[in-house]
Write a protein that holds these residues in place. Structure first.
Motif, PDB file in Angstrom:
ATOM      1  N   HIS A   9      21.409  87.328 135.475  1.00  0.00           N
ATOM      2  CA  HIS A   9      20.203  87.217 134.660  1.00  0.00           C
ATOM      3  C   HIS A   9      19.267  88.409 134.808  1.00  0.00           C
ATOM      4  CE1 HIS A   9      21.619  83.041 135.473  1.00  0.00           C
ATOM      5  NE2 HIS A   9      21.638  83.068 134.159  1.00  0.00           N
ATOM      6  N   CYS A  20      16.025  84.109 141.526  1.00  0.00           N
ATOM      7  CA  CYS A  20      16.162  84.260 140.075  1.00  0.00           C
ATOM      8  C   CYS A  20      15.542  83.038 139.412  1.00  0.00           C
ATOM      9  CB  CYS A  20      17.631  84.370 139.684  1.00  0.00           C
ATOM     10  SG  CYS A  20      17.879  84.256 137.903  1.00  0.00           S
ATOM     11  N   CYS A  23      18.608  80.926 137.510  1.00  0.00           N
ATOM     12  CA  CYS A  23      19.647  80.177 138.216  1.00  0.00           C
ATOM     13  C   CYS A  23      19.312  79.907 139.671  1.00  0.00           C
ATOM     14  CB  CYS A  23      20.996  80.902 138.123  1.00  0.00           C
ATOM     15  SG  CYS A  23      21.020  82.446 139.049  1.00  0.00           S
TER      16      CYS A  23
END
Ligand SMILES: [Zn+2]
Ligand SMILES: [Zn+2]
Lengths: 353, 434
Positions: A9, A20, A23
């Motif tokens: 990402h 992140c 996730c």
């Protein structure tokens, strides 16, 4: 420092972020987040004490295929079978707190997979001071891994809603914040490979204070007021539901079948991302609030029938929830069932009107 | 590995299977992105060996040896300062051209000039034994600590002065030690030999129609090697108990069956070599046979990770899941995934060309016509115009959509070899416009 980024990402919005935001991967160590739990927003500094709430998420358990230990929602590392996120059957109860000052009575919820292979309904109950809260999310069965959406949504919603109450938000504003957090959590369970059926779910919350009952919802899970002048507090987000409530035909649905019960709003990657509908009522006297998925209200759609069934079961909220679940199972149990029971006002011992 | 190269993987599949179905197919696209690679990763250390064919036939015509020398000079000029390099002259034996003794030297203005002088003095004589050249290259690389070890092999002829077994034995020794791109020039090189070298040593193989293309080709191969920023990348595939991995194939930019090259990490996990990566994108076709589950059940059919290997350190660069969900909704389960269908066709195309040409060489006109006809049909269907053009050099196409062809009476040897060596090159499916 922008050296840390998620391999899937990209760099985080804030370079100081350790995880992140999509996730939950630890950006310092590169470790992926455990597949079971979507990352919850970090607790706000203004809410130091952990807020008491429970959810129906299953814990680690045995793989149905080979018996290996697998976290809920994860894939078995040996035989590849996925373990459902939800408990096949769960009973949740926050007992009464007989403390000095405002005391909250007991609240309870139960859920069961009924005749479905797995439980994609999720339920959570919690409280802040003498305010009680319940949230039910029903995984949309035609979507992929619907149980991941419903559990992520129910927990993120509860966390944010209680956090908002602790920050001093009123029940309506807290309901909106809960639904927004649930919406982004459900969105976060989508994966690029999901195609046109990413995980999605419904959402309904009820906040009960000494004066009011506030409900917020997206989809067709419902909240009922079952005290004096019982009524269903929510309006199903389907064309039939909107029309029955005397609302206008939503844009783009002019040609649809007016009897259609298909969802027109839900949470997930492909959702509209708009705020929930929110309604607040001031009951004239004590009584129970029931929050449930269509696994129950399919068999007891009318508030009067639901009120009669509940009255015969009381007074303890857990007993009422168990009894309503049993009613739906005995009536056929064609779908997952989740039901939460909250007395109004919250410090009532039981739910009998 | 230093820095954080950015690898992204995508899975394309239809995860819905009808009751009882066991086979799960998926295309995994792995992309290493350039900006990130260069910005954050320091250049890897590299070593380059250039093997140039100096057999007697390289003087027929003279332009071959002339262009080969020019191409080698271009490759030498393309080496970064500090890259260890050596030039080998290949005939029935292998001999050092530069440096004179059996070692490699770092590239700098002086060594580049000396090397080009030595190359200019080369004379062509003798036969061809590719295995001996590779053996010397392998020996040179063995003393190099470089992260990327790359070789270029140029030949104009058949590998006449050693047996296929001798070549195979050397390739087995070299496998995993360095990568090698091979090029054929002239009319007598053999596609099967170059493909075998490329396959084993994770490089590319091609033929050049005109010796004048050599300098550009050498520059491209050297630049490619210099642009690698991750040295040793493997495709790691986990499959569940009771499953069989039917195959793991690279399917873009060329077909390369990796199935037999897996190294078991555990009972469920195998590692498949993919070599060094620069900024590039490759597609892999993974096919798994699993135990069918009841309708409504879901199974993880494979977990595909891209791992970087740096000595004892293994880093998972990216990971994707290949799923199977059984359904009684035939609308879902009969949906054909366009990527899987496309690459299944591309792999069949490569096999049809190779088998057709083999049958043609063996004098089996019937099989050759059938296979090459099927190849023409597949090339036409997938829009693979380069391959379609090559096929038109070996067959007369009567009707491409039905694959009706006639074998050409007269075919230049090099046309058949070019068609063969390029048979593995694939194209990507055109993305559907919404
Ligand atoms: Zn991420
Ligand atoms: Zn298992």
């Amino acid at each position: 420092m922008t050296d840390f980024f998620c391999p899937e990402h990209g760099p985080p919005a804030d370079p100081e972020d350790r995880f992140c935001e999509v996730c939950g991967r630890n950006l310092r160590t590169g470790e992926a987040a455990a597949q079971t739990a979507p990352p919850l927003p970090a607790p706000r500094p203004s809410t130091p004490a952990p807020l008491p709430w429970l959810s129906s998420r299953a814990g680690d358990g045995a793989c149905a295929g080979c018996g290996a230990r697998v976290p809920a929602g994860g894939y078995c590392d040996d035989c590849g079978r996925r373990r459902a996120m939800g408990s096949e059957h769960a009973e949740l109860e926050l007992p009464a707190e007989p403390t000095g000052g405002p005391a909250a009575g007991a609240i309870a919820a139960v859920t069961d997979k009924a005749r479905r292979p797995r439980n994609e309904d999720a339920v959570a109950i919690g409280r802040h001071g003498d305010t009680t809260v319940a949230i039910v999310c029903d995984g949309v069965s035609t979507s992929t891994r619907a149980d991941t959406a419903s559990h992520a949504a129910v927990e993120a919603g509860m966390h944010a809603l209680l956090g908002a109450l602790a920050d001093g938000a009123d029940a309506a504003e807290a309901s909106r914040r809960g639904a927004r957090a649930a919406s982004s959590a459900a969105r976060g369970t989508g994966r690029p490979e999901d195609g046109d059926s990413p995980p999605s779910c419904t959402y309904v919350s009820a906040v009960v204070t000494g004066e009011e009952v506030t409900v917020g919802w997206v989809g067709d899970s419902r909240a009922y007021w079952l005290g004096p002048q019982e009524r269903c507090l929510t309006v199903d987000d389907s064309l039939a539901g909107r029309l029955a409530a005397g609302m206008a035909v939503p844009p783009g649905l002019a040609d649809a079948d007016p009897r259609s019960r298909a969802l027109i709003r839900w949470l997930g990657v492909d959702a509209d991302g708009e705020d929930p509908q929110v309604v607040t009522v001031r009951p004239a006297g004590p009584g129970p609030v029931v929050v449930c998925s269509d696994g129950l209200h399919y068999y007891l759609p009318e508030a009067a029938d639901m009120a009669k069934a509940a009255a015969a079961l009381g007074p303890a909220p857990l007993t009422v929830a168990q009894g309503l679940l049993r009613y739906a199972l005995d009536a056929g149990g064609h779908d997952n069932i989740a039901v939460a029971v909250l007395p109004f006002p919250p410090n009532e011992i039981g739910v009998q009107p | 590995m230093t820095g954080q190269p950015q690898f992204v993987a995508d899975v394309d599949q239809n995860e819905y299977l009808p009751a009882g179905r066991r086979t799960v197919d998926a295309i995994v696209t792995v992309t290493a992105s350039g900006g990130e690679l260069r910005a954050s990763a320091p250049a890897l250390t590299a070593a380059e060996v250039i093997m140039i064919d100096t057999s007697g036939s390289m003087t027929m015509p003279q332009t071959k040896i002339h262009e080969a020398k020019k191409a080698t000079a271009v490759a030498i000029d393309t080496l970064r300062d500090g890259v260890a390099f050596a030039v080998i002259a290949g005939s029935a034996n292998a001999r050092m051209v530069y440096p004179a003794d059996t070692r490699m030297v770092p590239a700098d203005p002086r060594t580049r000039a000396e090397a080009k002088e030595a190359v200019a003095r080369l004379r062509a004589e003798g036969g061809t034994a590719i295995g001996r050249w590779l053996h010397l290259a392998n020996y040179l690389f063995a003393y190099q600590p470089a992260e990327v070890k790359h070789a270029i092999l140029l030949t104009d002829g058949q590998n006449q002065h050693e047996t296929p077994q001798e070549l195979q034995a050397v390739l087995d020794q070299c496998e995993g030690k360095f990568t090698c791109d091979s090029r054929g020039v002239g009319a007598d090189w053999v596609a099967d030999e170059l493909r075998k070298v490329a396959s084993t040593l994770l490089g590319t193989a091609d033929g050049l129609e005109d010796p004048a293309e050599l300098p550009a080709a050498f520059r491209a191969m050297t630049e490619g090697a210099m642009g690698k920023s991750v040295a040793d990348v493997k495709l790691r595939v986990w499959t569940p108990a009771g499953a069989t991995l039917r195959f793991v194939k690279q399917v873009f930019p060329q077909v390369e069956d990796l199935t037999g090259r897996g190294v078991d990490v555990s009972a469920r996990i195998g590692d498949y070599p993919t070599g060094a990566w620069g900024a590039e994108s490759r597609d892999y076709h993974i096919s798994v046979e699993v135990e069918p589950q009841a309708v409504g059940e879901e199974l993880l059919a494979a977990r595909v990770s891209v791992v970087g290997v740096d000595g004892p350190t293994i880093q998972v660069l990216t990971e994707r899941l290949v799923l199977a969900r059984w359904t009684d909704d035939t609308e879902l389960s009969t949906r054909i995934n366009p990527q899987v269908a496309h690459y299944t066709g591309q792999a069949e195309l490569a096999a049809a060309i190779q088998e057709g040409l083999k049958a043609r060489d063996a004098g089996d006109a019937e099989t050759a016509t059938a296979k090459l006809g099927r190849a023409v049909q597949l090339a036409n269907e997938s829009g693979h115009t380069d391959t379609a053009k090559l096929l038109a050099r070996v067959v007369d196409v009567v009707d491409a959509p039905t694959g009706t062809v006639r074998l050409k009476k007269q075919v230049a040897g090099v046309d058949a070899e070019l068609t063969n060596v390029r048979s593995v090159k694939t194209i990507r499916v055109k993305k559907k416009q919404d």
